[in-house]
Design a protein around this motif. Structure first.
Motif, PDB file in Angstrom:
ATOM      1  N   LEU A 252       6.711   3.114   6.502  1.00  0.00           N
ATOM      2  CA  LEU A 252       6.382   1.826   5.897  1.00  0.00           C
ATOM      3  C   LEU A 252       5.165   1.193   6.556  1.00  0.00           C
ATOM      4  N   ALA A 253       5.041   1.348   7.879  1.00  0.00           N
ATOM      5  CA  ALA A 253       3.878   0.801   8.585  1.00  0.00           C
ATOM      6  C   ALA A 253       2.605   1.518   8.150  1.00  0.00           C
ATOM      7  N   ASN A 254       2.684   2.846   7.982  1.00  0.00           N
ATOM      8  CA  ASN A 254       1.522   3.601   7.498  1.00  0.00           C
ATOM      9  C   ASN A 254       1.154   3.180   6.074  1.00  0.00           C
ATOM     10  N   GLU A 255       2.155   2.975   5.236  1.00  0.00           N
ATOM     11  CA  GLU A 255       1.901   2.536   3.869  1.00  0.00           C
ATOM     12  C   GLU A 255       1.286   1.133   3.855  1.00  0.00           C
ATOM     13  N   THR A 256       1.732   0.291   4.784  1.00  0.00           N
ATOM     14  CA  THR A 256       1.157  -1.063   4.891  1.00  0.00           C
ATOM     15  C   THR A 256      -0.303  -0.992   5.295  1.00  0.00           C
ATOM     16  N   GLU A 257      -0.632  -0.081   6.225  1.00  0.00           N
ATOM     17  CA  GLU A 257      -2.029   0.091   6.632  1.00  0.00           C
ATOM     18  C   GLU A 257      -2.875   0.564   5.449  1.00  0.00           C
ATOM     19  N   LEU A 258      -2.367   1.566   4.699  1.00  0.00           N
ATOM     20  CA  LEU A 258      -3.109   2.072   3.546  1.00  0.00           C
ATOM     21  C   LEU A 258      -3.254   0.990   2.468  1.00  0.00           C
ATOM     22  N   PHE A 259      -2.194   0.245   2.243  1.00  0.00           N
ATOM     23  CA  PHE A 259      -2.227  -0.837   1.259  1.00  0.00           C
ATOM     24  C   PHE A 259      -3.308  -1.854   1.635  1.00  0.00           C
ATOM     25  N   THR A 260      -3.337  -2.245   2.919  1.00  0.00           N
ATOM     26  CA  THR A 260      -4.332  -3.217   3.387  1.00  0.00           C
ATOM     27  C   THR A 260      -5.747  -2.674   3.263  1.00  0.00           C
ATOM     28  N   ARG A 261      -5.917  -1.421   3.656  1.00  0.00           N
ATOM     29  CA  ARG A 261      -7.253  -0.824   3.635  1.00  0.00           C
ATOM     30  C   ARG A 261      -7.772  -0.724   2.194  1.00  0.00           C
ATOM     31  N   ARG A 262      -6.967  -0.266   1.273  1.00  0.00           N
ATOM     32  CA  ARG A 262      -7.397  -0.123  -0.115  1.00  0.00           C
ATOM     33  C   ARG A 262      -7.665  -1.491  -0.752  1.00  0.00           C
ATOM     34  N   LEU A 263      -6.852  -2.452  -0.392  1.00  0.00           N
ATOM     35  CA  LEU A 263      -7.041  -3.802  -0.927  1.00  0.00           C
ATOM     36  C   LEU A 263      -8.375  -4.376  -0.470  1.00  0.00           C
ATOM     37  N   MET A 264      -8.698  -4.167   0.816  1.00  0.00           N
ATOM     38  CA  MET A 264      -9.957  -4.689   1.366  1.00  0.00           C
ATOM     39  C   MET A 264     -11.165  -3.951   0.802  1.00  0.00           C
ATOM     40  N   GLU A 265     -10.997  -2.701   0.411  1.00  0.00           N
ATOM     41  CA  GLU A 265     -12.104  -1.916  -0.133  1.00  0.00           C
ATOM     42  C   GLU A 265     -12.231  -2.060  -1.647  1.00  0.00           C
ATOM     43  N   GLY A 266     -11.393  -2.907  -2.235  1.00  0.00           N
ATOM     44  CA  GLY A 266     -11.471  -3.141  -3.664  1.00  0.00           C
ATOM     45  C   GLY A 266     -10.861  -2.047  -4.499  1.00  0.00           C
ATOM     46  N   MET A 267     -10.078  -1.194  -3.879  1.00  0.00           N
ATOM     47  CA  MET A 267      -9.436  -0.102  -4.604  1.00  0.00           C
ATOM     48  C   MET A 267      -8.015  -0.520  -4.986  1.00  0.00           C
ATOM     49  N   SER A 268      -7.411   0.278  -5.838  1.00  0.00           N
ATOM     50  CA  SER A 268      -6.023   0.013  -6.196  1.00  0.00           C
ATOM     51  C   SER A 268      -5.155   0.165  -4.950  1.00  0.00           C
ATOM     52  N   PRO A 269      -4.385  -0.849  -4.597  1.00  0.00           N
ATOM     53  CA  PRO A 269      -3.583  -0.768  -3.376  1.00  0.00           C
ATOM     54  C   PRO A 269      -2.435   0.227  -3.455  1.00  0.00           C
ATOM     55  N   PHE A 270      -2.085   0.638  -4.650  1.00  0.00           N
ATOM     56  CA  PHE A 270      -0.965   1.557  -4.815  1.00  0.00           C
ATOM     57  C   PHE A 270      -1.476   2.983  -4.968  1.00  0.00           C
ATOM     58  N   HIS A 271      -0.812   3.932  -4.325  1.00  0.00           N
ATOM     59  CA  HIS A 271      -1.243   5.323  -4.368  1.00  0.00           C
ATOM     60  C   HIS A 271      -0.037   6.220  -4.148  1.00  0.00           C
ATOM     61  N   ASN A 272      -0.213   7.465  -4.447  1.00  0.00           N
ATOM     62  CA  ASN A 272       0.845   8.435  -4.155  1.00  0.00           C
ATOM     63  C   ASN A 272       0.286   9.644  -3.413  1.00  0.00           C
ATOM     64  N   ASN A 273      -0.870   9.434  -2.770  1.00  0.00           N
ATOM     65  CA  ASN A 273      -1.507  10.534  -2.044  1.00  0.00           C
ATOM     66  C   ASN A 273      -0.819  10.758  -0.703  1.00  0.00           C
ATOM     67  N   GLY A 274      -0.378  11.959  -0.475  1.00  0.00           N
ATOM     68  CA  GLY A 274       0.073  12.363   0.870  1.00  0.00           C
ATOM     69  C   GLY A 274       1.296  11.660   1.379  1.00  0.00           C
ATOM     70  N   ILE A 275       2.116  11.051   0.500  1.00  0.00           N
ATOM     71  CA  ILE A 275       3.284  10.338   1.011  1.00  0.00           C
ATOM     72  C   ILE A 275       4.287  11.292   1.668  1.00  0.00           C
ATOM     73  N   VAL A 276       4.335  12.518   1.134  1.00  0.00           N
ATOM     74  CA  VAL A 276       5.220  13.523   1.745  1.00  0.00           C
ATOM     75  C   VAL A 276       4.718  13.894   3.130  1.00  0.00           C
ATOM     76  N   LEU A 277       3.366  14.057   3.246  1.00  0.00           N
ATOM     77  CA  LEU A 277       2.769  14.374   4.545  1.00  0.00           C
ATOM     78  C   LEU A 277       3.015  13.252   5.545  1.00  0.00           C
ATOM     79  N   LEU A 278       2.818  12.013   5.094  1.00  0.00           N
ATOM     80  CA  LEU A 278       3.057  10.868   5.975  1.00  0.00           C
ATOM     81  C   LEU A 278       4.518  10.816   6.416  1.00  0.00           C
ATOM     82  N   GLY A 279       5.434  11.087   5.478  1.00  0.00           N
ATOM     83  CA  GLY A 279       6.852  11.085   5.817  1.00  0.00           C
ATOM     84  C   GLY A 279       7.204  12.163   6.822  1.00  0.00           C
ATOM     85  N   ALA A 280       6.622  13.360   6.640  1.00  0.00           N
ATOM     86  CA  ALA A 280       6.896  14.466   7.562  1.00  0.00           C
ATOM     87  C   ALA A 280       6.382  14.147   8.957  1.00  0.00           C
TER      88      ALA A 280
END
Length: 428
Positions: free
Chosen positions: A131-159
């Motif tokens: 969840l902390a990693n997802e929060t970091e990605l959410f914040t980073r994408r939001l600040m870069e003007g990208m869609s804050p939601f993604h499904n890239n590498g969630i399995v990798l992050l979980g592992a």
């Protein structure tokens, strides 16, 4: 309170600095993004587990700020020409958010960490990490003007979250187990010291009780002498006899106060009872150490053919410890001592057998007499200790008997103590 606050602040700052450094050992799982996975999270997790007294949220907030400032400093050093404080701050802000989010998640289980099983703790920490990693990605994408939601590498992050969470929890468990073993060893050492003191005090109180009996008899005799002298009209002598009786009575009252104090000390039970195996283990360990202190290479063994719990462990410790200590003192540099326990009818028999020079037949009738000893140091001073006469009296006070014999090997000494089993057994 102020000193405690300063120490706590310093601890948090040290954690933040070490986490910032550890975070530089990293990988970038998503090509083209600044998002990184480093050892910073593992370092922070380990410190939070080890230092559960710290406020997790404040620790995470300080760590996040220090990490951002640390990475901005790196940008200023390695890219001085292209460095912009505002741009660098925005680039690394999401990284700082990760540590705040991670510590915030850990704060929800801070009070339950000690109660959680490692497997369940690993599941919860892995979820917090993800969840902390997802929060970091959410914040980073939001600040870069990208869609804050993604499904890239969630399995990798979980592992990765599962791997590093269980690795750190395993390391933490190893450290905790080692600390518990050290604490247990220290507690065991203190218990052994208290048992040794209790055993010694029991012997001393036994001395004192015997002395008080003697004082009581002297007091009675002095008063009887006073009465006879008074009847014979020997006024001056009768007053002197009465004065002696009064002084002896004062000595008796002082002795009673001392006895009460000593009894309180050794009656503070370390345990309600001990079994014979524990008593043997203590006696062997204590006297093995004693023999090494005397620079003797002795083998002390136990042979336990009967075992039960007893509330009279102080008595057994006093008797066996003194018999074994006597054997240690009487032996030369090399040899062995064996302590045995077995049933014989309604009695429990203890034997202390050594391979020393033995006790001459002519001395066997004398060794249990008060003041008798065959042990002198190099200056000719007699050995101290409660003595075999008092060991005999302690054994006798429990309805038992003690005698000495020659071991079957024909060499050394063999002390045999027989005590009523019904008196020794727990609840008897």
């Amino acid at each position: 309170m102020q000193t405690l606050f300063k120490n706590e602040t310093l601890q948090i700052f040290i954690i933040a600095i070490m986490t910032a450094f550890a975070g530089e050992f990293k990988i970038n799982p998503f090509h083209g993004e600044i998002f990184r996975l480093g050892l910073g999270a593992s370092t922070l997790l380990l410190f939070l587990l080890l230092m559960q007294h710290l406020p997790f949220v404040r620790t995470g907030a300080v760590t996040g700020l220090v990490v951002v400032l640390f990475r901005m400093t790196e940008d200023a050093i390695f890219f001085p020409g292209a460095f912009s404080a505002a741009s660098s701050f925005l680039n690394h802000l999401a990284g700082g958010v990760f540590y705040v989010a991670f510590a915030l998640g850990m704060s929800f289980i801070q009070m339950r960490i000690a109660a959680l099983q490692p497997l369940m703790l690993g599941v919860i920490v892995s979820a917090i990490d993800l969840l902390a990693n997802e929060t970091e990605l959410f914040t980073r994408r939001l600040m870069e003007g990208m869609s804050p939601f993604h499904n890239n590498g969630i399995v990798l992050l979980g592992a990765i979250a599962v791997l590093r969470s269980y690795f750190i929890i395993g390391l933490f468990s190893s450290i905790t187990i080692r600390q518990m073993r050290l604490i247990q060893a220290e507690q065991q050492k203190r218990i052994e010291q208290m048992l040794h003191i209790g055993s010694g005090l029991y012997g001393e109180t036994f001395y004192l009780r015997k002395s008080m009996d003697t004082i009581e008899r002297i007091t009675a005799s002095s008063f009887e002498l006073y009465s006879k002298l008074k009847s014979a009209s020997l006024t001056e002598h009768s007053r002197q006899a009465l004065g002696i009786a009064q002084q002896i009575h004062e000595v008796k009252k002082d002795s009673q106060r001392i006895l009460a104090g000593l009894t309180k000390l050794y009656d503070r039970e370390i345990a309600q009872e001990m079994n014979l195996e524990e008593i043997f283990r203590y006696v062997i360990k204590a006297n093995q150490t004693y023999s090494e202190m005397l620079k003797k290479e002795l083998t002390i063994e136990g042979d336990l053919k009967v075992d039960f719990s007893t509330s009279h462990y102080i008595v057994l410790l006093t008797v066996l410890n003194n018999l074994v200590a006597n054997a240690v003192e009487a032996m030369n540099r090399y040899g062995f001592i064996r302590i045995c326990a077995f049933d014989r009818g309604d009695r429990t028999v203890f034997e202390v057998v050594d391979s020393g020079k033995g006790i001459p037949e002519r001395d066997r009738q004398m060794i249990f007499e008060p003041g008798f000893t065959t042990k002198f140091n190099q200056d000719g001073v007699a050995a101290t200790g409660i003595g075999l006469s008092h060991v005999r009296d302690i054994v006798g006070s429990f309805g038992g008997e003690i005698r000495v014999a020659t071991p079957e090997s024909g060499k050394g000494a063999r002390f045999i103590v027989a005590l009523p089993t019904i008196t020794l057994r727990k609840g008897a």
